[in-house]
Write a protein that holds these residues in place. Structure first.
Motif, PDB file in Angstrom:
ATOM      1  N   GLY A   1       0.269   0.528   2.668  1.00 45.29           N
ATOM      2  CA  GLY A   1       0.383  -0.883   3.004  1.00 45.29           C
ATOM      3  C   GLY A   1      -0.934  -1.618   2.922  1.00 45.29           C
ATOM      4  O   GLY A   1      -1.995  -1.047   2.653  1.00 45.29           O
TER       5      GLY A   1
ATOM      6  N   GLN B   1       1.929  -6.129   4.626  1.00 46.05           N
ATOM      7  CA  GLN B   1       3.045  -5.654   3.806  1.00 46.05           C
ATOM      8  C   GLN B   1       2.943  -4.142   3.676  1.00 46.05           C
ATOM      9  O   GLN B   1       1.852  -3.573   3.784  1.00 46.05           O
ATOM     10  N   SER B   2       4.085  -3.503   3.435  1.00 45.38           N
ATOM     11  CA  SER B   2       4.071  -2.043   3.351  1.00 45.38           C
ATOM     12  C   SER B   2       5.280  -1.550   2.578  1.00 45.38           C
ATOM     13  O   SER B   2       6.251  -2.287   2.364  1.00 45.38           O
ATOM     14  N   GLU B   3       5.196  -0.308   2.172  1.00 42.96           N
ATOM     15  CA  GLU B   3       6.331   0.369   1.542  1.00 42.96           C
ATOM     16  C   GLU B   3       6.213   1.857   1.827  1.00 42.96           C
ATOM     17  O   GLU B   3       5.132   2.363   2.150  1.00 42.96           O
ATOM     18  N   THR B   4       7.330   2.535   1.725  1.00 44.74           N
ATOM     19  CA  THR B   4       7.346   3.982   1.904  1.00 44.74           C
ATOM     20  C   THR B   4       7.722   4.633   0.578  1.00 44.74           C
ATOM     21  O   THR B   4       8.781   4.348   0.022  1.00 44.74           O
ATOM     22  N   ILE B   5       6.825   5.457   0.080  1.00 42.67           N
ATOM     23  CA  ILE B   5       7.029   6.148  -1.194  1.00 42.67           C
ATOM     24  C   ILE B   5       7.808   7.430  -0.940  1.00 42.67           C
ATOM     25  O   ILE B   5       7.496   8.187  -0.014  1.00 42.67           O
TER      26      ILE B   5
END
Length: 231
Positions: free
Chosen positions: A46, A64-68
């Motif tokens: 993130g 903001q963020s995301e999970t791979i």
């Protein structure tokens, strides 16, 4: 943008891990309001802004963020540490950058190095993860005896050595989702170790027509696997 390992508190906040504090404060001289890249080493990635900045705590607000998702592939490289530790550390840095999933260090009959500063290896690994913008930190295992690495359920397991017996070229191996490759010390694996690996169903493997240094062999194999998995 600088990258830091964090502990996620909730959807909007995180704190830097203790071993990241001094680097953030003293080396990079970050200030409140600075934007940084954050990862947890387990798939979270993130962007965040620094909210609190002290010598004991750096907290950030997640913008903001995301999970791979974790890769379905797993490349486990077991290697004998070199006599010159700088070469082993160079190998770790480059193998991690290339995306190796797990590294084990093995003590072999011809090993000249009998000990390893694993904490320093962890730091080199962390730096390489951040440098290469990976979302996952590979597993780094303590130095262990050669025999202990042989009992595994990994699908494709192979041993690279210089003995004059028929071998399968590494690039020609069946690249299944799980691969374990053994790379020996400067003096190569002993005859007994090669036989023992064969008894545990390891494939005799060649890393090409030229003789490579231990650390070079590790990086070479890592680059091949990276290319195979990505394609």
């Amino acid at each position: 943008m600088n990258t830091f390992f964090v502990q996620i508190i909730n959807n909007t906040s995180a704190v830097l891990l203790p071993n990241e504090l001094q680097h953030c404060l003293k080396v990079l001289r970050h200030k409140i309001g600075d934007t940084v890249r954050i990862i947890d080493g387990a798939g979270f990635i993130g962007t965040a802004k620094i909210e609190t900045l002290t010598e004991k705590l750096v907290s950030v607000k997640i913008i903001q963020s995301e999970t791979i998702l974790a890769s379905k592939h797993h490349f486990h490289l077991a290697i004998a540490p070199t006599k010159n530790i700088d070469r082993t550390e160079w190998f770790v840095e480059k193998a991690v950058e290339l995306g190796v999933h797990e590294i084990s260090f093995i003590q072999c009959a011809h090993s000249e190095r009998k000990n390893l500063n694993i904490d320093r290896i962890y730091k080199i690994c962390d730096a390489a993860v951040k440098q290469s913008l990976h979302a996952f930190k590979p597993n780094i295992n303590q130095l262990q005896h050669f025999k202990s690495i042989l009992n595994t359920n990994i699908t494709t397991k192979c041993i690279a050595h210089c003995k004059s017996i028929p071998k399968t070229t590494f690039t020609a191996l069946p690249f299944t989702n799980q691969i374990l490759l053994l790379i020996g010390p400067e003096g190569d694996f002993s005859n007994e170790e090669v036989v023992l690996a064969e008894q545990h169903h390891f494939i005799h493997t060649s890393l090409g027509s030229t003789r490579l240094r231990t650390e070079t062999a590790g990086v070479y194999a890592s680059s091949i696997v990276k290319n195979k998995f990505e394609n």
